[in-house]
Scaffold this motif. Structure first.
Motif, PDB file in Angstrom:
ATOM      1  N   PRO A  99       0.849  -1.104   0.019  1.00 39.28           N
ATOM      2  CA  PRO A  99      -0.035  -0.265  -0.013  1.00 39.28           C
ATOM      3  C   PRO A  99       0.674   1.296   0.000  1.00 39.28           C
ATOM      4  CG  PRO A  99      -0.041  -1.106   2.045  1.00 39.28           C
ATOM      5  CD  PRO A  99       0.725  -2.064   1.203  1.00 39.28           C
ATOM      6  N   PHE A 102       1.257   3.292  -3.345  1.00 34.35           N
ATOM      7  CA  PHE A 102       0.276   3.663  -3.904  1.00 34.35           C
ATOM      8  C   PHE A 102       0.527   5.378  -4.261  1.00 34.35           C
ATOM      9  CE2 PHE A 102      -3.785   6.081  -4.290  1.00 34.35           C
ATOM     10  CZ  PHE A 102      -4.407   5.523  -5.245  1.00 34.35           C
ATOM     11  N   LEU A 117      -5.111  -0.069  -5.797  1.00 35.52           N
ATOM     12  CA  LEU A 117      -4.500  -0.676  -4.813  1.00 35.52           C
ATOM     13  C   LEU A 117      -5.513  -2.010  -4.523  1.00 35.52           C
ATOM     14  CD1 LEU A 117      -2.528  -0.913  -2.437  1.00 35.52           C
ATOM     15  CD2 LEU A 117      -3.922   1.044  -1.271  1.00 35.52           C
ATOM     16  N   GLU A 119      -5.713  -4.438  -1.361  1.00 36.98           N
ATOM     17  CA  GLU A 119      -5.219  -4.408   0.263  1.00 36.98           C
ATOM     18  C   GLU A 119      -6.178  -4.935   0.953  1.00 36.98           C
ATOM     19  OE1 GLU A 119      -2.988  -4.313   3.356  1.00 36.98           O
ATOM     20  OE2 GLU A 119      -2.264  -4.047   1.397  1.00 36.98           O
TER      21      GLU A 119
END
Length: 228
Positions: A99, A102, A117, A119
């Motif tokens: 993350p 990003f 992303l 996640e």
């Protein structure tokens, strides 16, 4: 005593003459913590929505229970450079369980390419609509429009286990239509090569907090050449 919530989502214990089951102190404390985190997350959402800005200044702490270890700045910049040089205009980038890449990659591309992303940590929902909730235990639970649509997939499986790399590899295969980069422990080399046919790179990722495990980078293209 019974449990109620206030308009702000806070838990309170209230007395009642009826014989109502009560929560243990530990359970009550855990619920209070849950609502506090929920309220904090909502405050972040509200602030960002009001400012209408990219969430560049938000840096969440590592959650070691989720096996989170953030990259150091040199690693971030190298992977940003690799993405910038590898993805065509109008292309798509998928960041899988990494993350903190990003915002830097999104900033680098601007409107030239889209960045998603994927996640598990819902704190990163602040990056919606580019956030996709992802649990490696359900590797094929993906939006239909994401299948085989990403020019570059960068993945950092959260755990150094055969199960995790196997399931994450399933997801990578479903997402990728071209280039793949995987950052993971050196001990996973055999699995990465077997599952994804990736090659070990000279480039090595590093983390802000020194880890005991040696980390390596694997790719299906000449990543080292791109970084030169």
């Amino acid at each position: 005593m019974f449990i109620a919530t206030t308009h702000r989502g806070q838990l309170v214990q209230m007395d009642d003459d009826d014989d109502v089951p009560t929560l243990s102190a530990d359970t009550f404390a855990a619920l209070q913590e849950f609502y506090a985190e929920q309220e904090k997350r909502q405050e972040i959402f509200d602030k960002l929505q009001a400012q209408d800005q990219l969430k560049e200044n938000i840096l969440f702490d590592e959650n070691w229970q989720l096996s989170q270890f953030w990259y150091d700045e040199a690693t971030v910049q190298a992977l940003v450079r690799a993405a910038d040089r590898s993805v065509p205009a109008g292309g798509r980038v998928a960041l899988l369980s990494c993350p903190t890449l990003f915002v830097p990659i999104k900033r680098q591309f601007g409107n030239r390419a889209s960045v998603s992303l994927l996640e598990y940590d819902r704190r990163f929902e602040v990056h919606a609509p580019d956030f996709i909730f992802y649990d490696y235990n359900t590797p094929d639970k993906l939006p239909p429009d994401s299948l085989h649509s990403y020019d570059l997939v960068v993945a950092d499986p959260p755990f150094l286990s055969e199960e995790c790399i196997t399931k994450t590899s399933e997801t990578i295969k479903l997402l990728a239509k071209d280039k793949i980069v995987v950052c993971t422990g050196a001990v996973m080399k055999e699995h990465v090569e077997k599952l994804l046919e990736l090659k070990l790179c000279e480039f090595q990722p590093h983390h802000r907090n020194n880890l005991a495990n040696e980390f390596c980078c694997y790719a299906n293209f000449d990543l080292d050449g791109v970084l030169r």
